[in-house]
Scaffold this motif. Sequence first.
Motif, mmCIF file in Angstrom:
data_model
loop_
_atom_site.group_PDB
_atom_site.id
_atom_site.type_symbol
_atom_site.label_atom_id
_atom_site.label_comp_id
_atom_site.label_asym_id
_atom_site.label_seq_id
_atom_site.Cartn_x
_atom_site.Cartn_y
_atom_site.Cartn_z
ATOM 1 N N GLU A 107 0.824 -1.215 0.000
ATOM 2 C CA GLU A 107 0.000 0.000 0.000
ATOM 3 C C GLU A 107 0.855 1.260 0.000
ATOM 4 O OE1 GLU A 107 -1.896 3.542 1.255
ATOM 5 O OE2 GLU A 107 -0.483 2.440 2.537
ATOM 6 N N PRO A 108 1.934 1.335 0.809
ATOM 7 C CA PRO A 108 2.819 2.501 0.691
ATOM 8 C C PRO A 108 3.445 2.634 -0.690
ATOM 9 C CG PRO A 108 3.176 1.417 2.798
ATOM 10 C CD PRO A 108 2.279 0.517 1.998
ATOM 11 N N ALA A 109 3.736 1.497 -1.345
ATOM 12 C CA ALA A 109 4.283 1.565 -2.702
ATOM 13 C C ALA A 109 3.247 2.121 -3.676
ATOM 14 C CB ALA A 109 4.743 0.183 -3.153
ATOM 15 N N MET A 110 2.015 1.698 -3.521
ATOM 16 C CA MET A 110 0.939 2.223 -4.369
ATOM 17 C C MET A 110 0.804 3.732 -4.171
ATOM 18 S SD MET A 110 -3.122 1.169 -4.457
ATOM 19 C CE MET A 110 -3.475 1.832 -2.811
ATOM 20 N N GLU A 111 0.842 4.170 -2.938
ATOM 21 C CA GLU A 111 0.742 5.600 -2.651
ATOM 22 C C GLU A 111 1.903 6.360 -3.288
ATOM 23 O OE1 GLU A 111 -1.086 9.013 -0.805
ATOM 24 O OE2 GLU A 111 -1.810 6.988 -1.257
ATOM 25 N N SER A 112 3.095 5.780 -3.221
ATOM 26 C CA SER A 112 4.278 6.436 -3.775
ATOM 27 C C SER A 112 4.220 6.554 -5.289
ATOM 28 C CB SER A 112 5.547 5.668 -3.378
ATOM 29 O OG SER A 112 5.814 5.828 -2.016
ATOM 30 N N ILE A 113 3.903 5.447 -5.966
ATOM 31 C CA ILE A 113 3.922 5.472 -7.427
ATOM 32 C C ILE A 113 2.852 6.429 -7.946
ATOM 33 C CG2 ILE A 113 2.348 3.523 -7.823
ATOM 34 C CD1 ILE A 113 5.619 4.030 -9.722
ATOM 35 N N ARG A 114 1.734 6.516 -7.244
ATOM 36 C CA ARG A 114 0.703 7.497 -7.612
ATOM 37 C C ARG A 114 1.241 8.914 -7.451
ATOM 38 N NH1 ARG A 114 -4.696 5.231 -4.467
ATOM 39 N NH2 ARG A 114 -5.324 3.629 -5.981
ATOM 40 N N LYS A 115 1.897 9.153 -6.316
ATOM 41 C CA LYS A 115 2.433 10.487 -6.037
ATOM 42 C C LYS A 115 3.471 10.868 -7.075
ATOM 43 C CE LYS A 115 5.102 13.044 -2.551
ATOM 44 N NZ LYS A 115 5.670 13.000 -1.184
ATOM 45 N N PHE A 116 4.402 9.959 -7.344
ATOM 46 C CA PHE A 116 5.461 10.255 -8.300
ATOM 47 C C PHE A 116 4.893 10.537 -9.684
ATOM 48 C CE2 PHE A 116 8.576 7.388 -5.727
ATOM 49 C CZ PHE A 116 8.690 8.377 -4.774
ATOM 50 N N SER A 117 3.917 9.728 -10.081
ATOM 51 C CA SER A 117 3.328 9.909 -11.404
ATOM 52 C C SER A 117 2.570 11.231 -11.492
ATOM 53 C CB SER A 117 2.396 8.738 -11.723
ATOM 54 O OG SER A 117 1.879 8.854 -13.019
ATOM 55 N N THR A 118 1.867 11.575 -10.420
ATOM 56 C CA THR A 118 1.133 12.842 -10.392
ATOM 57 C C THR A 118 2.081 14.029 -10.517
ATOM 58 O OG1 THR A 118 -0.598 11.861 -9.002
ATOM 59 C CG2 THR A 118 -0.463 14.254 -9.031
ATOM 60 N N LEU A 119 3.296 13.860 -10.016
ATOM 61 C CA LEU A 119 4.303 14.911 -10.131
ATOM 62 C C LEU A 119 4.909 14.983 -11.532
ATOM 63 C CD1 LEU A 119 6.196 14.414 -6.742
ATOM 64 C CD2 LEU A 119 4.683 16.313 -7.344
ATOM 65 N N GLY A 120 4.440 14.106 -12.414
ATOM 66 C CA GLY A 120 4.932 14.115 -13.782
ATOM 67 C C GLY A 120 6.221 13.353 -13.978
ATOM 68 N N ARG A 121 6.606 12.522 -12.992
ATOM 69 C CA ARG A 121 7.850 11.783 -13.082
ATOM 70 C C ARG A 121 7.675 10.508 -13.905
ATOM 71 N NH1 ARG A 121 12.064 14.191 -10.414
ATOM 72 N NH2 ARG A 121 11.280 16.019 -9.314
ATOM 73 N N ARG A 122 8.752 10.082 -14.551
ATOM 74 C CA ARG A 122 8.714 8.846 -15.326
ATOM 75 C C ARG A 122 9.028 7.693 -14.385
ATOM 76 N NH1 ARG A 122 12.669 6.795 -19.054
ATOM 77 N NH2 ARG A 122 13.723 8.810 -19.043
ATOM 78 N N CYS A 123 8.046 6.824 -14.196
ATOM 79 C CA CYS A 123 8.153 5.746 -13.221
ATOM 80 C C CYS A 123 7.711 4.420 -13.834
ATOM 81 C CB CYS A 123 7.273 6.022 -11.997
ATOM 82 S SG CYS A 123 7.527 7.632 -11.229
ATOM 83 N N TYR A 124 8.315 3.353 -13.358
ATOM 84 C CA TYR A 124 7.972 2.002 -13.786
ATOM 85 C C TYR A 124 7.780 1.145 -12.538
ATOM 86 C CZ TYR A 124 9.925 3.831 -18.107
ATOM 87 O OH TYR A 124 10.183 4.609 -19.208
ATOM 88 N N TYR A 125 6.807 0.251 -12.599
ATOM 89 C CA TYR A 125 6.494 -0.569 -11.428
ATOM 90 C C TYR A 125 6.540 -2.047 -11.796
ATOM 91 C CZ TYR A 125 4.514 -1.833 -6.929
ATOM 92 O OH TYR A 125 4.352 -2.358 -5.669
ATOM 93 N N TYR A 126 7.078 -2.851 -10.872
ATOM 94 C CA TYR A 126 7.080 -4.306 -11.050
ATOM 95 C C TYR A 126 6.554 -4.972 -9.790
ATOM 96 C CZ TYR A 126 11.167 -4.478 -7.992
ATOM 97 O OH TYR A 126 11.997 -4.367 -6.909
ATOM 98 N N HIS A 127 6.104 -6.197 -9.950
ATOM 99 C CA HIS A 127 5.688 -7.010 -8.800
ATOM 100 C C HIS A 127 6.377 -8.361 -8.943
ATOM 101 C CE1 HIS A 127 3.083 -8.035 -5.417
ATOM 102 N NE2 HIS A 127 2.996 -9.241 -5.961
ATOM 103 N N PHE A 128 7.121 -8.755 -7.918
ATOM 104 C CA PHE A 128 7.937 -9.967 -7.980
ATOM 105 C C PHE A 128 7.239 -11.097 -7.225
ATOM 106 C CE2 PHE A 128 11.241 -12.869 -6.638
ATOM 107 C CZ PHE A 128 12.120 -12.919 -7.710
ATOM 108 N N ASN A 129 6.913 -12.172 -7.936
ATOM 109 C CA ASN A 129 6.220 -13.304 -7.313
ATOM 110 C C ASN A 129 6.860 -14.623 -7.737
ATOM 111 O OD1 ASN A 129 4.269 -14.498 -5.664
ATOM 112 N ND2 ASN A 129 2.858 -14.806 -7.366
#
Length: 485
Positions: free
Chosen positions: A364-386
């Motif tokens: 959940e903190p990661a979800m909050e972060s990636i949303r925040k970063f993207s809203t700031l216009g930053r180029r971000c990529y997300y992965y989930h390791f399983n």
Amino acid sequence: MAAHVQIGQGTLEGVKDGDVFKFLGIPYAAPPVGELRWRAPQPPSAWGGTRHAKRFGPICPQTTGASFDLRQTEESEDCLYLNIWTRRCDVRAEQPVMLWIHGGGNLGGAGSEDACDGTKFATKGVTLVTFNYRLGAFGFLLHPKFGANFGALDHIAALLWVRANIAEFGGDPANVTIFGQSAGALGVRTLLSCPQANGLFHRAILQSGGTERPAFVPAWSPARSHKAAEALFAKLGSGDPIELRQMPTAAVKKASHELSGIPPPPGQIHTPANLTWMPVADGIVVHDSLAGWPDNVPIMMGCVENEARYFIKPAGNYTEETQDKMSHVLCGPQAGAVHSLFKQLDLPLYDRLDKIFTTTIWTEPAMESIRKFSTLGRRCYYYHFNKRSPGSMVRNEMAKHTADIRYVFGTLTDDGYYDNTDHAISDIVQNTWISFARSGIPASPDGHEWPRYDTSSPKAAWIEDGVDIRPFPATELMLMVNKLR
């Protein structure tokens, strides 16, 4: 075979192992001892003649936190050393540089850990750097008499050394990727908030950490850290800076551990959120804003599926009361809704504990972060390791916290814990990390690029027995916890 490199400090003699040159135990700052305890790192001294760089330097004083074989038993406050793996010692090579910040809760670990060996990265054309930094109260004390964030200043000092010297090891100082896991990822996030780090790195990867604070706890504050420092001084029997800098290492180490947050305060659950010795926004080294993050620096970040199983062991003795306590401590007003959700899902008790702990502390903190970063216009990529190895499934560890590290570094063991599929996934993962380091865009070896995170249609790379692109893995539990913000 010996290998020699000339840098500003003097001549280094490393070793060549196959196609890879290794230079170990290089001082990147002066020893932070005596009068330099609890001070910003100072430039390293030059040396005459040739310095051997064939063994790891001493690790920082520690009592807990290391997850892997440290390959070094000597502890010392004189611990500010880095290590380099490369296949070319040629200033014309201009290889991407990747600097790893180890995890361990800011309490343990070192750049010498076997899981983080840089050999495989080097064989693929990367100049790989690992380093030690001050831990516990040695690195993260905050007090007006001394300052703050000495561990973060060590990170900056390592980056400054890289900028000045890495070309001699085939690295491109204009293409540096910082990456770390857990507390190492927090170190990466902290550098994004350090104005002094601006321009010293060009890509950033956060693995299982470095995200927004968990929803159920307040931010680490200067007041909280100041209180911890006063408690440390009380244990050591002095508040005088001269006396405190003369205290034996062992005494400071013992007091640091006793105040570390392990075990947690009464009524709490042991989580990384309880840990005491953390970087704090002091407005000088570390800012509240992302003041060290240039607009053109992309980030990649992600979590593993079963982070919690590193902390709540599969063989533990758990009851329904354990879940009740965990729900109330970690989910607060949402505890009732969480209980109702699990009744619908009909999951085994241990799986429920895993999901609560993993969601509240990591995903959940990661979800909050990636949303925040993207809203700031930053180029971000997300992965989930399983990716779950045969050994992890036998032990019911699954994809626990730290499980991804050996895949990233290509250091899977040959003891039956991993199989051929694991080795294939490791190769894909490492090549994708290198792709990001080279270009700022993660791409699988087959050329498929991972999608940039987009709040209108969020996607993530899902790493399991292969890699495919899926909708961002926002679970109902994550959305419940997010309501606490």
